[in-house]
Design a protein around this motif. Structure first.
Motif, PDB file in Angstrom:
ATOM      1  N   SER A  53       0.818  -1.219   0.000  1.00  0.00           N
ATOM      2  CA  SER A  53       0.000   0.000   0.000  1.00  0.00           C
ATOM      3  C   SER A  53       0.855   1.274   0.000  1.00  0.00           C
ATOM      4  O   SER A  53       0.372   2.344  -0.395  1.00  0.00           O
ATOM      5  CB  SER A  53      -0.935   0.004   1.211  1.00  0.00           C
ATOM      6  N   LEU A  54       2.103   1.202   0.449  1.00  0.00           N
ATOM      7  CA  LEU A  54       2.924   2.407   0.558  1.00  0.00           C
ATOM      8  C   LEU A  54       3.128   3.112  -0.790  1.00  0.00           C
ATOM      9  O   LEU A  54       2.970   4.335  -0.871  1.00  0.00           O
ATOM     10  CB  LEU A  54       4.274   2.060   1.199  1.00  0.00           C
ATOM     11  N   PRO A  55       3.482   2.408  -1.854  1.00  0.00           N
ATOM     12  CA  PRO A  55       3.650   3.128  -3.132  1.00  0.00           C
ATOM     13  C   PRO A  55       2.358   3.775  -3.634  1.00  0.00           C
ATOM     14  O   PRO A  55       2.414   4.680  -4.481  1.00  0.00           O
ATOM     15  CB  PRO A  55       4.124   2.026  -4.090  1.00  0.00           C
ATOM     16  N   LEU A  56       1.202   3.326  -3.135  1.00  0.00           N
ATOM     17  CA  LEU A  56      -0.067   3.903  -3.566  1.00  0.00           C
ATOM     18  C   LEU A  56      -0.471   5.104  -2.730  1.00  0.00           C
ATOM     19  O   LEU A  56      -1.316   5.906  -3.162  1.00  0.00           O
ATOM     20  CB  LEU A  56      -1.168   2.828  -3.478  1.00  0.00           C
ATOM     21  N   ILE A  57       0.126   5.251  -1.546  1.00  0.00           N
ATOM     22  CA  ILE A  57      -0.201   6.393  -0.686  1.00  0.00           C
ATOM     23  C   ILE A  57       0.515   7.653  -1.152  1.00  0.00           C
ATOM     24  O   ILE A  57      -0.048   8.748  -1.139  1.00  0.00           O
ATOM     25  CB  ILE A  57       0.166   6.072   0.780  1.00  0.00           C
ATOM     26  N   VAL A  58       1.763   7.511  -1.585  1.00  0.00           N
ATOM     27  CA  VAL A  58       2.572   8.676  -1.940  1.00  0.00           C
ATOM     28  C   VAL A  58       1.927   9.521  -3.041  1.00  0.00           C
ATOM     29  O   VAL A  58       1.878  10.759  -2.932  1.00  0.00           O
ATOM     30  CB  VAL A  58       4.001   8.235  -2.323  1.00  0.00           C
ATOM     31  N   PRO A  59       1.395   8.929  -4.127  1.00  0.00           N
ATOM     32  CA  PRO A  59       0.749   9.793  -5.129  1.00  0.00           C
ATOM     33  C   PRO A  59      -0.432  10.575  -4.576  1.00  0.00           C
ATOM     34  O   PRO A  59      -0.705  11.700  -5.026  1.00  0.00           O
ATOM     35  CB  PRO A  59       0.300   8.799  -6.209  1.00  0.00           C
ATOM     36  N   LEU A  60      -1.149   9.985  -3.615  1.00  0.00           N
ATOM     37  CA  LEU A  60      -2.287  10.692  -3.028  1.00  0.00           C
ATOM     38  C   LEU A  60      -1.843  11.916  -2.236  1.00  0.00           C
ATOM     39  O   LEU A  60      -2.605  12.869  -2.059  1.00  0.00           O
ATOM     40  CB  LEU A  60      -3.065   9.744  -2.101  1.00  0.00           C
ATOM     41  N   ILE A  61      -0.598  11.908  -1.742  1.00  0.00           N
ATOM     42  CA  ILE A  61      -0.100  13.038  -0.950  1.00  0.00           C
ATOM     43  C   ILE A  61       0.035  14.288  -1.798  1.00  0.00           C
ATOM     44  O   ILE A  61      -0.307  15.393  -1.369  1.00  0.00           O
ATOM     45  CB  ILE A  61       1.254  12.657  -0.309  1.00  0.00           C
ATOM     46  N   THR A  62       0.515  14.116  -3.021  1.00  0.00           N
ATOM     47  CA  THR A  62       0.790  15.294  -3.852  1.00  0.00           C
ATOM     48  C   THR A  62      -0.259  15.544  -4.920  1.00  0.00           C
ATOM     49  O   THR A  62      -0.241  16.602  -5.553  1.00  0.00           O
ATOM     50  CB  THR A  62       2.162  15.126  -4.528  1.00  0.00           C
ATOM     51  N   SER A  63      -1.179  14.608  -5.139  1.00  0.00           N
ATOM     52  CA  SER A  63      -2.168  14.807  -6.199  1.00  0.00           C
ATOM     53  C   SER A  63      -3.059  16.032  -5.978  1.00  0.00           C
ATOM     54  O   SER A  63      -3.392  16.724  -6.957  1.00  0.00           O
ATOM     55  CB  SER A  63      -3.023  13.543  -6.374  1.00  0.00           C
ATOM     56  N   PRO A  64      -3.477  16.368  -4.747  1.00  0.00           N
ATOM     57  CA  PRO A  64      -4.295  17.584  -4.585  1.00  0.00           C
ATOM     58  C   PRO A  64      -3.585  18.850  -5.048  1.00  0.00           C
ATOM     59  O   PRO A  64      -4.234  19.801  -5.492  1.00  0.00           O
ATOM     60  CB  PRO A  64      -4.588  17.616  -3.079  1.00  0.00           C
ATOM     61  N   LEU A  65      -2.249  18.891  -4.934  1.00  0.00           N
ATOM     62  CA  LEU A  65      -1.513  20.087  -5.343  1.00  0.00           C
ATOM     63  C   LEU A  65      -1.562  20.272  -6.851  1.00  0.00           C
ATOM     64  O   LEU A  65      -1.557  21.393  -7.350  1.00  0.00           O
ATOM     65  CB  LEU A  65      -0.066  19.986  -4.854  1.00  0.00           C
ATOM     66  N   THR A  66      -1.610  19.140  -7.589  1.00  0.00           N
ATOM     67  CA  THR A  66      -1.780  19.226  -9.045  1.00  0.00           C
ATOM     68  C   THR A  66      -3.218  19.581  -9.402  1.00  0.00           C
ATOM     69  O   THR A  66      -3.472  20.411 -10.276  1.00  0.00           O
ATOM     70  CB  THR A  66      -1.392  17.882  -9.682  1.00  0.00           C
ATOM     71  N   THR A  67      -4.138  18.992  -8.684  1.00  0.00           N
ATOM     72  CA  THR A  67      -5.553  19.213  -8.970  1.00  0.00           C
ATOM     73  C   THR A  67      -5.964  20.656  -8.746  1.00  0.00           C
ATOM     74  O   THR A  67      -6.731  21.238  -9.523  1.00  0.00           O
ATOM     75  CB  THR A  67      -6.406  18.279  -8.090  1.00  0.00           C
ATOM     76  N   PHE A  68      -5.437  21.252  -7.654  1.00  0.00           N
ATOM     77  CA  PHE A  68      -5.852  22.606  -7.282  1.00  0.00           C
ATOM     78  C   PHE A  68      -4.821  23.670  -7.657  1.00  0.00           C
ATOM     79  O   PHE A  68      -4.753  24.721  -7.035  1.00  0.00           O
ATOM     80  CB  PHE A  68      -6.105  22.676  -5.769  1.00  0.00           C
TER      81      PHE A  68
END
Length: 1019
Positions: free
Chosen positions: A207-222
């Motif tokens: 699960s760890l490699p799948l958590i990291v993208p979620l950390i920074t994805s809001p910064l791209t989205t917003f």
């Protein structure tokens, strides 16, 4: 019709007596109360039963409905009905797992196919709620296989690219809606919970490699939504980067991904309140935030734009300033013995412990005391934090700031905060900053920031606490700290050779700049010491320096002032009156007030003629603050007068009268064993008492006469000659014949230490009585009397060869490692060479370009302090029994030598003549006396000093003129035999002068006497 018998209802009791007693009335009330309570209990039980039955029915019905919803979900997993069931079920792990696995099994398209049909709006509402449930499930059990499925779906839903792939132009809008929904519901808190729920050593968790993208994805989205972007960025810093050992928890690929996507360049977009919000976190999360920034940020310093670097430095500085002192590196617990204070140690004293910790200037706790215990840090966190004060890291920051000059104010605040928050690394931090660009940072601070500020200017000295000056304090305080640090490894030859007219590495400030700087520092320090309400200084904080108290600023400025004044004392470069603040004071009232304040502090029970109000006491207290910390602000003569008043008051409090007979201690001393008898007779005596010396001649007979003070002076003078004789092995002399304790092992034996203790008491007695002794001490040893440390500039007077070698090392342009130096010193003691490590494992630590200033400081400290620690402590123990160490702190080394041995200045004959007494046939108009003064007036200064030494045993005049010589200089008739030489009684400062008839005879005989050492005359 009611039955006649068997009715179980209570019959009403009727009293036929016609009158109720009080007892019967109370009984009825109690029975009624009991029946009411019984009814309440019955009703409560009935209501509880109803609620319990309703709860059970509801639970049973909910289970039935949930079973039905699960069944419906199973029948239509990927349809809108199944999605509605899943949203209603909420945090149902079984249902979430069923749906996630079904969707993933059916392919990515099955996740989005409902969004484009007639149910599109319903799908968006439902999928947001389901996403939240998936995130909470993954956070609660991040190591479960289902968490991997949940996170894969979340990554697809929160990715604008994936959503756009299936939904076209509406894809990014959908992704933004879902991300915003989760962000408003503590998305980053749940992600943090997911990461910390996995053990640090379980990096292979899927699960760890799948958590990291979620950390920074809001910064791209917003990226185009400032408000939501700020929210996401703030949460990333306060929720993710505060995770303990974050880099150690992630697999290498994920760590690289997070590091590359961490938006350090977007730091300026953080809310203006973010530094304050981050500082409001508990201590431990703040430390982990600092440690994680230290891991991720340094490799990107070169690429950071000016605004981002400025925001980064501001954030780090604010975090450091908000930490309790030593939170980053808690000091090891001190042994119990270390808590025992020694009477000769002042607040600024270097305790000279035998440990090998780096020498530190005392640092007052810069920030307020922690309200919580200091955290116990993991060794890996501590190791990562160690990179912050490391020279390589600081140099990288300095280079980055040099590329962006606009970031320098934030850089200054960061360096200052780091040095204050981490006292044990202060020398390293400041030393690196000092060494950078050959002291160029010091020049930049002065010329670019401090010189143009209003702080410390004569016309604005009283406005230093104004909040409008907030931006000017960090540069001034950092300049002060750095210049104090620079002076530790700056010799006098460097000090008086500025970088403007000499090679690199010299004094970064010119003497003119130092004059202006020192005057400003003096104005500020004096204002802070002189404030009527000292609570503002002790408790108030400085604008622009988060959490730093005014008291810390005052002591920091004081250390720098003392160091600069020390150089000026050795070789004056400031104009006349530069150090004095007399224009702000009435000297006569100052003396009176200072003496009274000292008396109240040392004798609180002594009644005063009239009680002082709190306002008066508050107004009096600053005098001692000035005298003990920046005494040079007061003229030397005033301080000597105050010192004499302190001694006089102490003598009165002890019940002694210098000229009375009561309490006098009678001591017999053999003339040919003065030192030994003095040691034996006076070793344990109270030397503050008047002492009557009786000399025993070579035949064992007491010498005639009564000691009125003169005989004791002779004893003291003779005693000093013996105990300071270098042949005794206790003292060595430098090239200027200035004494310091012998560092050899013999001098550390208990018997020798007892002698040092006795000598300290003897010199204390001389100071106490105002008797001048003709002995000169090395400046670095005198500095210890004042509780000050000695540094490189003092080493030249002790070991010129070592001093020159350290100066060579300091300015060596090659690689210092080529010199094969380590953090050790070699010393020879009784023919045996011994190697001592300056720091733990010092023999294996080479001296490099980065640590050579630390090596220079440690070598100087060892030679000037540690080698003579035991001898100095014994000496100070004896000295402090006679003289309060606070009194000595009113003087510097040079002034202390003057206090002990008089002024090494030209002898003022007019002053001497006006304070001379005559005896026998002599008076001021006697022909022989007139000839005497005519002859002496023709003497050069060496001859005049020889005459003074011949009569008083000391060649230097008293501090405040010959009116202070006790007893006064005197000349007595010694008969008419012109063949006789003049003689003297040094014990009473008496010259016995025959009645010569010519000036030539008087001159010849007088010079013959004073240079041939004519003996002491008892007649």
């Amino acid at each position: 019709m009611l039955p006649l018998f068997g009715d179980d209802r209570k019959r009403r009791e009727i009293n036929l007596g016609g009158r109720r007693t009080a007892a019967t009335h109370d009984l009825i009330l109690e029975q009624a109360k009991a029946r009411r309570t019984e009814r309440e209990d019955i009703r409560r039980k009935r209501d509880s039963a109803v609620r319990l039955q309703a709860w059970w029915r509801g639970l049973h019905e909910a289970r039935r409905v949930r079973r039905q919803l699960r069944q419906t979900l199973a029948e239509n997993v990927t349809g809108i009905v199944g999605l509605r069931c899943l949203a209603v079920l909420g945090q149902d792990e079984e249902a979430l797992a069923l749906w996630s696995n079904a969707v993933l099994g059916a392919g990515e398209e099955s996740l989005f196919h409902l969004a484009t049909g007639a149910e599109g709006s319903s799908w968006l509402v439902l999928i947001r709620e389901v996403s939240y449930s998936l995130l909470k499930s993954a956070a609660s059990a991040p190591r479960s296989p289902d968490a991997v499925s949940h996170l894969r779906i979340l990554n697809a839903l929160l990715s604008p690219a994936v959503c756009g792939k299936h939904l076209g132009d509406q894809g990014p809008v959908v992704s933004r809606e879902i991300t915003g929904y989760l962000l408003a519901r503590e998305m980053y808190t749940l992600l943090s919970q997911a990461i910390t729920g996995i053990a640090i050593d379980a990096k292979n968790t899927p699960s760890l490699p799948l958590i990291v993208p979620l950390i920074t994805s809001p910064l791209t989205t917003f990226s185009s939504s400032p408000e939501q972007y700020q929210t996401a960025l703030s949460a990333l810093f306060t929720r993710i980067l505060t995770i303990p050992l974050l880099p150690n928890r992630l697999p290498l690929s994920s760590l690289t991904e997070l590091s590359s996507r961490l938006p350090l360049s977007a730091l300026p977009q953080l809310p203006a309140t973010f530094p304050a919000d981050a500082c409001a976190l508990p201590t431990e999360p703040k430390i982990h935030l600092i440690a994680n920034l230290a891991a991720f940020a340094p490799p990107r310093y070169k690429a950071l734009p000016a605004a981002a670097l400025s925001a980064y430095l501001e954030l780090l500085g604010a975090l450091l300033s908000s930490l309790p002192v030593n939170a980053l590196d808690p000091p090891p617990p001190k042994p119990k013995s270390a808590t025992t204070s020694k009477p000769w140690h002042t607040a600024d004293s270097d305790t000279d412990s035998d440990d090998d910790s780096p020498v530190q200037v005392r640092v007052v706790s810069s920030f307020t005391a922690p309200a919580e215990p200091l955290p116990q840090l993991d060794a890996r966190t501590s190791k990562r934090l160690q990179t912050l004060p490391a020279p390589a890291h600081l140099t990288a920051l300095l280079q980055a700031a040099q590329r962006h000059p606009a970031t320098q104010p934030q850089l200054f605040a960061f360096i200052l905060s780091l040095s204050m928050a981490w006292p044990r690394k202060k020398d390293v931090v400041l030393g690196t900053a000092v060494a950078y660009a050959g002291g160029g940072l010091i020049r930049e601070l002065w010329r670019g920031y401090v010189r143009g500020s209003v702080l410390g200017r004569d016309e604005r000295a009283g406005a230093i606490m104004d909040p409008e000056n907030a931006a000017q304090w960090p540069p001034l305080l950092l300049l002060t700290e750095m210049y104090t640090q620079a002076l530790q490894t700056m010799g006098d030859d460097e000090f008086f050779s500025s970088a403007a007219n000499s090679s690199a590495g010299r004094n970064p400030l010119s003497l003119d700049e130092l004059i202006a700087l020192s005057r400003r520092l003096l104005n500020i320090a004096f204002t802070l010491y002189w404030r009527e309400d000292q609570r503002d200084v002790q408790e108030g904080t400085v604008p622009g320096l988060r959490g730093v108290r005014w008291e810390v600023v005052r002591e920091t400025l004081t250390r720098c002032l003392q160091a600069i004044h020390g150089r000026d004392s050795r070789k004056p470069f400031t104009p006349e009156g530069h150090w004095h603040c007399t224009s702000q004071l009435d000297m006569s009232s100052f003396i009176e007030a200072a003496v009274l304040e000292e008396q109240r502090l040392t004798q609180p029970d002594v009644p005063q003629s009239r009680p002082l109000s709190k306002r008066q006491v508050a107004k009096l207290s600053p005098r001692l603050g000035v005298l003990h910390n920046i005494p040079f602000a007061i003229p030397f003569e005033i301080r000597v007068s105050i010192f004499r008043h302190f001694v006089a008051n102490d003598m009165i409090s002890q019940g002694y009268d210098r000229y009375g007979r009561r309490g006098r201690l009678r001591v017999s001393v053999r003339r040919d064993h003065i030192a030994e008898d003095g040691f034996d007779r006076l070793g344990d005596a109270d030397l503050k008492a008047p002492i009557e010396i009786v000399f025993i001649d070579q035949f064992g007979q007491e010498e005639a006469g009564i000691d009125g003070g003169g005989v004791f002076k002779e004893f003291l003078t003779s005693l000093c000659k013996e105990v300071f004789d270098r042949d005794r092995g206790l003292w060595l002399a430098n090239k200027k014949n200035e004494l310091y304790p012998n560092p050899h092992s013999y001098a550390k034996e208990p018997h020798s230490l007892n002698w040092y203790r006795f000598i300290g008491r003897v010199l204390g007695k001389a100071l106490y009585e105002g008797i001048l002794v003709d002995v000169a001490f090395a400046g670095f040893f005198l500095a210890k009397w004042l509780g000050k440390q000695s540094f490189l500039d003092d080493l030249a007077s002790l070991d010129p060869d070592l001093y020159n070698g350290l100066i060579f090392l300091k300015h060596y342009n090659g690689n210092p490692e080529d010199l094969s130096l380590t953090f050790t010193v070699d010393e020879e003691d009784l023919g045996v060479t011994k190697t001592t490590e300056l720091i733990p494992n010092g023999s294996n630590i080479p001296v490099t370009r980065e640590n050579r200033l630390q090596y220079i400081t440690l070598v100087s400290h060892y030679r000037l302090t540690k080698q003579i620690r035991l001898q100095s402590e014994a000496f100070f123990e004896g000295l402090s029994q006679m003289i309060d160490t606070k009194w000595l702190r009113m003087f510097n080394q040079q002034e202390l030598q003057i206090l002990l041995g008089g002024v090494d200045t030209p002898i003022d004959l007019d002053d001497l003549r006006s304070h001379t007494n005559y005896g026998g046939l002599y008076d001021d108009n006697h022909p022989t006396i007139v000839m005497f003064w005519n002859v002496v007036n023709t003497f050069n200064q060496d001859q005049r000093k020889a005459l003074l030494r011949f009569v008083t045993s000391c060649s230097r005049p008293p501090l405040l003129g010959f009116k202070e010589l006790v007893p006064n200089f005197a000349i007595r008739d010694a008969g008419s035999d012109e063949a006789r030489l003049p003689t003297s009684s040094t014990c009473v400062n008496l010259l016995k002068l025959p009645r010569y008839q010519s000036e030539k005879t008087l001159r010849d005989k007088l010079l013959q006497a004073i240079y041939s050492g004519a003996g002491f005359d008892l007649s």
